[in-house]
Write an enzyme that holds these catalytic residues in place. Sequence first.
Site, PDB file in Angstrom:
ATOM      1  N   LYS A  70       0.854  -1.200   0.000  1.00 22.70           N
ATOM      2  CA  LYS A  70       0.000   0.000   0.000  1.00 22.70           C
ATOM      3  C   LYS A  70       0.879   1.235   0.000  1.00 22.70           C
ATOM      4  CE  LYS A  70       0.852   1.490   4.423  1.00 22.70           C
ATOM      5  NZ  LYS A  70       1.694   2.653   4.734  1.00 22.70           N
ATOM      6  N   ALA A  90       9.469  -0.489   5.066  1.00 25.06           N
ATOM      7  CA  ALA A  90       9.642   0.513   4.018  1.00 25.06           C
ATOM      8  C   ALA A  90       8.490   1.509   3.942  1.00 25.06           C
ATOM      9  CB  ALA A  90       9.784  -0.192   2.667  1.00 25.06           C
ATOM     10  N   GLY A 113       4.082  -4.242   3.813  1.00 24.07           N
ATOM     11  CA  GLY A 113       4.158  -5.601   3.284  1.00 24.07           C
ATOM     12  C   GLY A 113       3.842  -6.662   4.332  1.00 24.07           C
ATOM     13  N   GLY A 114       4.412  -6.515   5.514  1.00 18.45           N
ATOM     14  CA  GLY A 114       4.186  -7.501   6.578  1.00 18.45           C
ATOM     15  C   GLY A 114       2.721  -7.543   6.988  1.00 18.45           C
ATOM     16  N   ASP A 132      -2.137  -1.753  10.519  1.00 16.10           N
ATOM     17  CA  ASP A 132      -2.356  -1.612   9.075  1.00 16.10           C
ATOM     18  C   ASP A 132      -3.083  -2.814   8.469  1.00 16.10           C
ATOM     19  OD1 ASP A 132      -1.277   0.869   8.638  1.00 16.10           O
ATOM     20  OD2 ASP A 132       0.718   0.130   8.085  1.00 16.10           O
TER      21      ASP A 132
HETATM   22  O1  C5P Z   1       0.024  -1.801  15.269  1.00 11.39           O
HETATM   23  P1  C5P Z   1       1.459  -1.968  14.857  1.00 11.39           P
HETATM   24  O2  C5P Z   1       2.157  -3.002  15.674  1.00 11.39           O
HETATM   25  O3  C5P Z   1       1.626  -2.190  13.390  1.00 11.39           O
HETATM   26  O4  C5P Z   1       2.146  -0.571  15.154  1.00 11.39           O
HETATM   27  C1  C5P Z   1       3.532  -0.452  15.300  1.00 11.39           C
HETATM   28  C2  C5P Z   1       3.824   0.715  16.211  1.00 11.39           C
HETATM   29  O5  C5P Z   1       3.513   1.942  15.551  1.00 11.39           O
HETATM   30  C3  C5P Z   1       3.003   0.742  17.478  1.00 11.39           C
HETATM   31  O6  C5P Z   1       3.658   0.064  18.500  1.00 11.39           O
HETATM   32  C4  C5P Z   1       2.875   2.216  17.785  1.00 11.39           C
HETATM   33  O7  C5P Z   1       4.023   2.638  18.482  1.00 11.39           O
HETATM   34  C5  C5P Z   1       2.922   2.869  16.420  1.00 11.39           C
HETATM   35  N1  C5P Z   1       1.572   3.223  15.917  1.00 11.39           N
HETATM   36  C6  C5P Z   1       0.932   4.338  16.447  1.00 11.39           C
HETATM   37  N2  C5P Z   1      -0.304   4.691  15.973  1.00 11.39           N
HETATM   38  C7  C5P Z   1      -0.905   3.978  15.000  1.00 11.39           C
HETATM   39  C8  C5P Z   1      -0.256   2.848  14.457  1.00 11.39           C
HETATM   40  C9  C5P Z   1       0.985   2.498  14.934  1.00 11.39           C
HETATM   41  O8  C5P Z   1       1.459   5.010  17.342  1.00 11.39           O
HETATM   42  N3  C5P Z   1      -2.107   4.350  14.547  1.00 11.39           N
END
Ligand code: C5P
Length: 332
Positions: A16, A111, A115-116, A150
Amino acid sequence: MSADELAPVVRLAPAKVNLTLAVVATRRDGYHALHTVMVPLGLADRLSLARAAGPRDSLHVVGGADGRTSLDPVGFGSVLAGLDAARRIVGRGADAFPLAARLEKRIPVAAGLAGGSSDAAAAIDGALSAWKADASREDRQRAAASVGSDVPFFLAGGPALVEGRGERVTPLTPFAGRPPGILLVTAAVEVATAAAFAAIDRDPNAAPANRGSTRLTSEHLAAELGPGYPPLAADDLVRRAGVLAVANDLANAADLIVPGLRALRRALARLLGTPIGLSGSGPTLWALYPSLDAADEAARRVRDEHAAGRLESPGAGAPFVAATTIEGGTSA
Ligand code: C5P
């Protein structure tokens, strides 16, 4: 094939980009509330699932088109997390037999291309299909959100407005006619999303430069791709590239985390004569084109310029340069 043999279930897991990314607020749980328009791309990983010979799920990773991605399955835990989440939906009663996953990795990791997360969404959907299990939209969305912010977006299958932490996904109108082309340039450095979000809270230099206008741009694009407006064509999107390219509240954080990214962005804008945007927390930079052919031509120019030593890119090694399309079906 005997009755209990399973033809592999295959899913494409698209990358995306964020056409806009407004950070609306820092939440009590530490996450950030977002308003972002996300679009899936033709560039995709390929995940296939078959019945595992052993008692546990397994994962084998091949590919790494960018030549720098480690294929150690430990780095691709999101696939196994997706399978676990799918198993939680179907519960103990179902025959949720162990799966052998094979991931062909095409999307650069860490990136800004998610992707993950896309691999995880493909794993959830593919596992449910392999087990012939029914699951409501709500259950799928909840399972996806439990794996990562995501992930729910990828269940929508097209352009979407994503809000909250990422769990509120509103499908938007696909682009009409020929799919827009998009050039991706990913410097050979990895950016941890968490680091970028943490930086905007802690470091004044990483704070969004134009927070209010990013939100407005994001709302405007979401409205134009929503009900009541005619579908946008590729040319309409390209005309909006200038405002979209500056509508990312994580841009200053990415520039701090990746020295040289801002210079690369400026150099690409000069070389291509077109606005350059940032996807997610980077380092992927994008440029919009009316067609895949036009994006391909731009990719050639970037590769040639780099090969000639006239384009510096952060990190050790050449950037990943790809021309692809914005996907999601057509509405006309
Ligand atoms: O949810 P995910 O593990 O993909 O998010 C990775 C990190 O990115 C989270 O630990 C958080 O610190 C940050 N994040 C955030 N706000 C979001 C999405 C992600 O602060 N809406």
